[in-house]
Design a protein around this motif. Structure first.
Motif, short mmCIF file in Angstrom:
data_model
loop_
_atom_site.label_atom_id
_atom_site.label_comp_id
_atom_site.label_asym_id
_atom_site.label_seq_id
_atom_site.Cartn_x
_atom_site.Cartn_y
_atom_site.Cartn_z
N ILE A 29 38.60 37.36 44.66
CA ILE A 29 39.54 36.68 43.78
C ILE A 29 40.38 37.70 43.02
O ILE A 29 41.37 37.37 42.39
CB ILE A 29 38.79 35.75 42.79
N ALA A 30 39.95 38.97 43.09
CA ALA A 30 40.66 40.05 42.42
C ALA A 30 42.07 40.23 43.02
O ALA A 30 42.36 39.68 44.08
CB ALA A 30 39.87 41.34 42.55
N PRO A 31 42.93 40.97 42.33
CA PRO A 31 44.30 41.15 42.83
C PRO A 31 44.39 41.74 44.24
O PRO A 31 45.37 41.54 44.92
CB PRO A 31 44.92 42.10 41.80
N LEU A 32 43.39 42.50 44.65
CA LEU A 32 43.44 43.12 45.97
C LEU A 32 42.37 42.52 46.87
O LEU A 32 41.43 41.87 46.42
CB LEU A 32 43.26 44.63 45.86
N GLY A 33 42.51 42.75 48.19
CA GLY A 33 41.52 42.25 49.13
C GLY A 33 42.08 42.10 50.52
O GLY A 33 43.25 42.42 50.79
N PRO A 34 41.28 41.60 51.45
CA PRO A 34 41.67 41.53 52.86
C PRO A 34 42.91 40.69 53.11
O PRO A 34 43.69 41.00 54.01
CB PRO A 34 40.44 40.90 53.52
N ASN A 35 43.11 39.61 52.35
CA ASN A 35 44.29 38.78 52.57
C ASN A 35 45.58 39.55 52.30
O ASN A 35 46.58 39.39 53.01
CB ASN A 35 44.25 37.52 51.69
N VAL A 36 45.56 40.38 51.24
CA VAL A 36 46.74 41.18 50.92
C VAL A 36 47.05 42.13 52.07
O VAL A 36 48.20 42.25 52.52
CB VAL A 36 46.55 41.97 49.61
N GLN A 37 46.03 42.80 52.57
CA GLN A 37 46.22 43.77 53.66
C GLN A 37 46.74 43.07 54.92
O GLN A 37 47.66 43.56 55.58
CB GLN A 37 44.90 44.48 53.95
#
Length: 373
Positions: A29-37
């Motif tokens: 749920i944090a600002p970064l993660g696999p979906n962003v990549q």
């Protein structure tokens, strides 16, 4: 109550919920993660031309970072297309710089290469060489890339390519967003695809992307504690919203096809009316037709059409009011030829959502025809 028809509503494709659920299930749920990549990769694959994408909180933040990466700072001047939404110009002021507005040409409604060169020469004569140029692909129609970039190269001025409305548009076979020294996209709720809110900065190389990401994550130095040697921003995209973006990218080509179908329908059913004209694609240009826009003979006719649609619970909207006419920019230098003022007076954006049905289009066209009778 008559069915509401919006100008450009969001249109989900099906897999967005699955990617968002994945973020919840894995606690990303944090600002970064696999979906962003993965969202960034899908943008890079689509835009092509060795583009590197950094997903951000808005298209506006992308322009802000793009300007900073190009070295714009307090006291500088930046040339900006006048016929656009205010988000193209506002970030220039965030850095203490001044926008210099340039009017449009008639073929694409975008920045005039002739006036662009005139503006550059004038500002240089006053000892203020512009630090950058913000050129916009308005309503999805590519600006005159060859001519604009030739002027920019001749005077060694970098270009920020504002493709907020042009994802899926192309020029001479290359996708919009890949031409500028930096490019920007918007995923606002009314765009051709959306993440609810969000945008992306498009860079020419990985090093520039990494610097953009550094600035977008509060410019935190590489240290075990929180240390900062630069001023940074909280501009990175949420992993949850990026999940929506991943699903939207899977249907982007369908969304472009639907918007172009809307345009063709309007043109087929309204172009025989003497009071309605459309903007055509110049040779080499391919528009996503984000919004279908028409020109009427006068302000009065435009307003009659807009209010007639409004009475039937149908949203339409005048074309952008040029930046050089906005009260907030009334003291800024501008180079105008009357084109954008005329377009604003006579132009109207028709409902263009990719979820429009034939019944909706028929209803809209019938109201316009009846009003013009």
């Amino acid at each position: 109550m008559l069915k509401k028809i919006w100008l450009s509503p969001p249109h989900m494709g099906g897999n967005e919920e699955a990617y968002v659920k994945e973020a919840f299930d894995t606690n990303w749920i944090a600002p970064l993660g696999p979906n962003v990549q993965q969202f960034e990769k899908s943008i890079e694959d689509f835009v092509g031309n060795n583009t590197h994408a950094a997903c951000l909180s808005s298209g506006t933040s992308a322009i802000h970072l793009g300007l900073e990466l190009l070295g714009v700072s307090e006291g500088d001047e930046v040339i900006c297309q006048s016929f656009t939404f205010s988000a193209s110009a506002n970030p220039i002021t965030y850095l203490g710089a001044s926008p210099i507005f340039v009017d449009s040409e008639e073929d694409t409604w975008n920045i005039s290469p002739i006036l662009l060169e005139e503006a550059i020469k004038d500002r240089m004569a006053h000892g203020k060489k512009p630090k950058a140029i913000v050129a916009v692909h308005l309503y999805g129609m590519p600006y005159k890339v060859d001519e604009v970039h030739e002027v920019a190269r001749n005077y060694d001025i970098p270009v920020i390519e504002d493709s907020a409305e042009a994802l899926g548009s192309s020029y001479r076979g290359f996708n919009c967003g890949s031409f500028g020294d930096v490019g920007i996209l918007s995923f606002n709720g009314n765009k051709i695809i959306t993440t609810s809110g969000g945008g992306a900065l498009l860079c020419k190389d990985q090093k520039t992307k990494e610097k953009a990401v550094f600035l977008a994550t509060q410019a935190r130095d590489d240290a075990p504690h929180y240390q900062h040697s630069h001023i940074g921003y909280n501009y990175r995209m949420s992993n949850v919203l990026a999940g929506i973006g991943r699903g939207q990218m899977e249907v982007l080509k369908d969304r472009v096809a639907a918007r172009r179908h809307n345009f063709q329908y309007y043109k087929e059913h309204l172009s025989n009316l003497t009071d309605i004209t459309f903007i055509n694609e110049p040779e080499g240009s391919y528009s996503n037709r984000w919004l279908t826009c028409i020109l009427t003979p006068s302000f009065k006719v435009r307003e009659n059409l807009r209010t007639a649609l409004e009475k039937e619970n149908i949203e339409s909207r005048p074309l952008w009011k040029p930046m050089h006419l906005q009260p907030v920019f009334e003291k800024n230098a501008s180079f105008v030829n009357g084109v954008s003022e005329d377009l604003f007076e006579r132009g109207l954006c028709l409902p263009s959502g990719s979820s429009l049905e034939i019944d909706d289009l028929e209803r809209i066209c019938e109201i316009i025809k009846n009003e013009l009778k």
